[in-house]
Scaffold this active site. Structure first.
Site, PDB file in Angstrom:
ATOM      1  N   GLU A 180       0.944  -1.184   0.143  1.00 58.32           N
ATOM      2  CA  GLU A 180       0.002   0.079  -0.059  1.00 58.32           C
ATOM      3  C   GLU A 180       0.761   1.261   0.026  1.00 58.32           C
ATOM      4  O   GLU A 180       0.517   1.937  -0.692  1.00 58.32           O
ATOM      5  CB  GLU A 180      -0.763  -0.068   1.302  1.00 58.32           C
ATOM      6  CG  GLU A 180      -1.866  -1.180   1.386  1.00 58.32           C
ATOM      7  CD  GLU A 180      -1.336  -2.226   2.339  1.00 58.32           C
ATOM      8  OE1 GLU A 180      -0.188  -2.755   2.074  1.00 58.32           O
ATOM      9  OE2 GLU A 180      -1.978  -2.673   3.237  1.00 58.32           O
ATOM     10  N   CYS A 186      -2.820  -2.635   7.528  1.00 57.85           N
ATOM     11  CA  CYS A 186      -2.342  -2.505   8.831  1.00 57.85           C
ATOM     12  C   CYS A 186      -2.581  -1.029   9.599  1.00 57.85           C
ATOM     13  O   CYS A 186      -2.885  -0.292   8.570  1.00 57.85           O
ATOM     14  CB  CYS A 186      -0.903  -2.976   9.217  1.00 57.85           C
ATOM     15  SG  CYS A 186       0.210  -1.903   8.177  1.00 57.85           S
ATOM     16  N   CYS A 205      -0.412   1.555   7.255  1.00 60.21           N
ATOM     17  CA  CYS A 205      -0.780   1.691   5.810  1.00 60.21           C
ATOM     18  C   CYS A 205      -2.096   2.709   5.972  1.00 60.21           C
ATOM     19  O   CYS A 205      -2.509   3.197   5.130  1.00 60.21           O
ATOM     20  CB  CYS A 205      -0.914   0.159   5.210  1.00 60.21           C
ATOM     21  SG  CYS A 205       0.683  -0.592   5.006  1.00 60.21           S
TER      22      CYS A 205
END
Length: 159
Positions: free
Chosen positions: A48, A76, A79
């Site tokens: 990402e 996560c 990101c």
């Protein structure tokens, strides 16, 4: 999502956790990437983040408004923060990440009312394919570890 899955397969072939990401702006793909923290020795080299960097360069702006990120695994916290700071409008992800997912599995950063930006999230798109890639990757890693215990090292802690 199909192209993100291809990026994830590339990551797996390189020994990285198979996560792929693509960003679209006005129905045109402007960025694509895959996980590469092991190869780059960069803990921030998630698919990402790398795609966001590419998209910013492509658009000549750090704001990625009216862009959609497709990623094979739930982002996560790191990101999710990058997604919000880039002002992406929409996030589409495949597999849930029950250990570190920040779009609802562990925490939902995208719905935090105290933050000044929110992205629309669509979850579970082509999830079975994303999950299958991850499961096969880690199955092979466990098998390699059983066959060759010396393969586990600081450089490859995910074995």
């Amino acid at each position: 999502m199909g192209h993100a899955l291809l990026c994830a397969q590339t990551a797996a072939q390189l020994g990285e956790v198979p996560v792929g990401a693509v960003i679209y702006h006005q129905d045109q793909m402007i960025a694509q990437s895959h996980n590469s923290p092991l190869g780059s020795k960069d803990p921030c080299a998630h698919a990402e983040v790398l795609a966001i960097r590419q998209a910013g360069q492509h658009l000549g702006n750090y704001r990625l408004e009216n862009c959609t990120l497709y990623v094979t695994l739930e982002p996560c916290v790191m990101c999710a923060g990058a997604i919000l700071n880039a002002r992406l409008s929409h996030v589409v992800f495949g597999a849930f990440d029950p250990k570190s997912g920040a779009a609802g599995s562990v925490i939902n950063v995208f719905q935090e009312p105290r933050l000044n930006h929110h992205a629309h999230v669509t979850e579970g798109v082509r999830a079975s394919e994303s999950v299958a890639l991850l499961q096969e990757f880690f199955r092979q890693r466990r098998q390699a570890q059983k066959s060759h215990p010396a393969l586990k090292s600081e450089e490859n802690p995910n074995v």
